[in-house]
Design a protein around this motif. Structure first.
Motif, short mmCIF file in Angstrom:
data_model
loop_
_atom_site.label_atom_id
_atom_site.label_comp_id
_atom_site.label_asym_id
_atom_site.label_seq_id
_atom_site.Cartn_x
_atom_site.Cartn_y
_atom_site.Cartn_z
N ALA A 109 0.83 -1.21 0.00
CA ALA A 109 0.00 0.00 0.00
C ALA A 109 0.86 1.25 0.00
CB ALA A 109 -0.92 -0.01 1.22
N LEU A 110 1.94 1.24 0.78
CA LEU A 110 2.84 2.40 0.84
C LEU A 110 3.51 2.64 -0.51
CD1 LEU A 110 4.28 4.56 2.58
CD2 LEU A 110 6.02 2.82 3.08
N GLY A 111 4.05 1.58 -1.11
CA GLY A 111 4.75 1.75 -2.38
C GLY A 111 3.84 2.21 -3.49
N SER A 112 2.65 1.65 -3.57
CA SER A 112 1.71 2.05 -4.63
C SER A 112 1.21 3.47 -4.42
CB SER A 112 0.54 1.08 -4.67
OG SER A 112 -0.36 1.41 -5.70
N GLY A 113 0.93 3.84 -3.15
CA GLY A 113 0.43 5.18 -2.87
C GLY A 113 1.45 6.27 -3.18
N LEU A 114 2.73 6.00 -2.93
CA LEU A 114 3.76 7.02 -3.15
C LEU A 114 4.00 7.32 -4.62
CD1 LEU A 114 6.45 6.04 -0.47
CD2 LEU A 114 4.92 8.02 -0.44
N THR A 115 3.62 6.40 -5.53
CA THR A 115 3.84 6.66 -6.95
C THR A 115 3.05 7.87 -7.45
OG1 THR A 115 2.07 5.11 -7.54
CG2 THR A 115 4.31 4.24 -7.47
N VAL A 116 2.02 8.26 -6.71
CA VAL A 116 1.20 9.40 -7.13
C VAL A 116 2.03 10.68 -7.20
CG1 VAL A 116 -0.76 10.85 -6.47
CG2 VAL A 116 -0.92 8.37 -6.25
N ALA A 171 -5.83 4.93 -10.32
CA ALA A 171 -5.64 3.49 -10.34
C ALA A 171 -4.60 3.06 -9.30
CB ALA A 171 -5.21 3.04 -11.73
N ALA A 172 -3.51 3.84 -9.18
CA ALA A 172 -2.49 3.52 -8.18
C ALA A 172 -3.04 3.63 -6.77
CB ALA A 172 -1.28 4.45 -8.35
N VAL A 173 -3.88 4.64 -6.52
CA VAL A 173 -4.50 4.80 -5.20
C VAL A 173 -5.44 3.63 -4.92
CG1 VAL A 173 -6.04 6.24 -3.83
CG2 VAL A 173 -4.25 7.30 -5.20
N THR A 174 -6.16 3.17 -5.93
CA THR A 174 -7.06 2.03 -5.75
C THR A 174 -6.29 0.79 -5.33
OG1 THR A 174 -8.59 2.92 -7.41
CG2 THR A 174 -8.76 0.56 -6.90
N VAL A 175 -5.13 0.56 -5.95
CA VAL A 175 -4.28 -0.57 -5.57
C VAL A 175 -3.89 -0.46 -4.10
CG1 VAL A 175 -2.03 -1.64 -5.94
CG2 VAL A 175 -3.43 -0.99 -7.89
N SER A 176 -3.50 0.74 -3.68
CA SER A 176 -3.08 0.97 -2.30
C SER A 176 -4.22 0.68 -1.32
CB SER A 176 -2.59 2.41 -2.14
OG SER A 176 -2.16 2.66 -0.83
#
Length: 440
Positions: free
Chosen positions: A106-113, A187-192
């Protein structure tokens, strides 16, 4: 699925004895169900890489080779973390390891934003999501299967393997719609959020061992005490690798599984959507085809688990790889702006074979390596992801150099033919010699 459990304590145990219990449905099936839901919730991150290649290329101007490098780091760490994760589960328990892994994803996916440079993609999506997903790899399913089941292991491993495909089915259409109509960031936030949503289920419902709730494993006739925590998880994982590496079957299993990863996660999952888009197919249509692969992957993997309980695993692997190689050779002729019946036939066929290789590979690891089979399978899975990582990177480079993916499809088909031959070479474990009692 029903079982009466006559719980007998281990020798030397003290305290009140747990009485016999009759459960209409054995607790092992509930644990398997929680594991299935957990893998589905974590599967969102497996759906996203192939959808990000074109948007990131357009947004930041990064080459497909650069984006493919980040995906390859993710895939490599996904595999290389697995054997250590299996050892950590023996040390700290399944619940703790999986809950931490989901949080890291969740952390890694959220930071890509908030990323603005390519190295940040390598850090967030490559390193963090790779490490987290590696701890949620198939070694997790192998550990649950080995601890909670002595019967129906092939079927259960097939069901849990299919969970990843089910997650792909759930998330691919949604994520592709978000990227097409809004942006890649939602989409990245949804993954997180999907990864975080699964954490409470893991913590509240998952149990590390049948002995925690006073039960025998499904199919067992005797009580199996919970093993003591194994210290030195990293050292144990390395020792198991060094021991297994002295045997020929390990290298054959690792080689065939590397080709499996190259032809699925590295090739089709990462590059099918951009390859179809090169031929004029809309991204949403191509993503929907991948989702259909997920539907039939569930059927194929569960069926493969059923077959593994009844047929020789080596021959199953040879058939699976041979059929996969033939289908890849035809794919360049099937790509077109619209979805037509031959393409649908390929999607169904490839979906049935997507990870059908997992149950027989896991069965061979269990047959050859016994109690260390989950860690050995983790190392075999590492080779799967190294193969996937190489093709994820080289596929992007090939697209930049040749202007199409055709050479990659043909090369992968040839590799699958080699994997079929390698599977047939794996020797069966010899039966133990009969013990003849001594006479006076």
């Amino acid at each position: 699925m029903t079982q009466t459990t006559d719980v007998s304590p281990p020798a030397g145990a003290t305290g009140p004895l747990p009485g016999p219990r009759r459960t209409r449905v054995h607790r092992a099936w509930f644990v398997a169900a929680v594991t299935f839901v957990t893998i589905i919730g974590a599967a969102a991150f497996r759906s996203l890489p192939g959808l990000l290649i074109d948007p990131l290329h357009e947004d930041f101007g990064w080459s497909r080779g650069t984006i493919g490098a980040a995906v390859s780091v993710n895939l490599a760490l996904y595999g290389l973390t697995a054997p250590f994760a299996a050892a950590l589960m023996d040390r700290f328990g399944i619940r703790r390891v999986v809950a931490v892994a989901l949080t890291v994803i969740a952390l890694g996916s959220g930071l890509t934003v908030w990323m603005t440079a390519a190295w940040q993609l390598l850090l967030c999506w490559g390193l963090l999501v790779g490490l987290g997903s590696g701890s949620m790899a198939l070694a997790f399913a192998a550990t649950v299967t080995n601890r909670w089941f002595t019967e129906r292991r092939g079927l259960v491993s097939g069901i849990l393997t299919a969970a990843s495909a089910s997650g792909q089915l759930v998330f691919l259409p949604l994520l592709s719609w978000m990227i097409t109509h809004h942006d890649w960031r939602p989409a990245a936030v949804t993954v997180s959020l999907a990864a975080l949503a699964v954490v409470p289920f893991v913590w509240l419902l998952l149990r590390d061992h049948p002995a925690d709730v006073g039960l025998t494993p499904y199919g067992a006739t005797e009580f199996v005490p919970k093993p003591a925590p194994v210290r030195g998880a990293a050292g144990r994982a390395v020792r198991v690798l060094l021991s297994a590496a002295r045997t020929g079957p390990f290298w054959l299993l690792a080689g065939t599984f590397a080709i499996c990863g190259a032809s699925t996660n590295g090739l089709v999952q990462t590059h099918f959507v951009p390859a179809a888009h090169d031929h004029g197919m809309p991204v949403t249509a191509a993503a929907s085809l991948l989702a259909v692969i997920g539907v039939f992957d569930v059927v194929g993997t569960i069926a493969s688990g059923w077959f593994t309980d009844r047929f020789e695993p080596r021959r199953l692997l040879a058939v699976y790889y041979a059929l996969r190689g033939v289908s890849l050779l035809f794919l360049p002729m099937l790509l077109a702006p619209t979805v037509h019946p031959p393409m649908l036939f390929f999607i169904v066929f490839y979906g049935l074979d997507w990870v059908a290789t997992v149950p027989p590979t896991l069965a061979l690891c269990r047959e050859r390596y016994g109690e260390d089979s989950a860690i050995v399978f983790g190392w075999v899975l590492a080779s799967h992801q190294v193969g996937a990582a190489l093709v994820a990177f080289l596929g992007g480079v090939a697209r930049d150099v040749f202007g199409s993916y055709d050479v990659v499809w043909y090369a992968s088909g040839a590799l699958c033919a080699a994997a079929a031959l390698m599977a047939l070479v794996i020797r069966r474990r010899p039966a133990p010699p009969l013990t003849v009692p001594a006479t006076a």
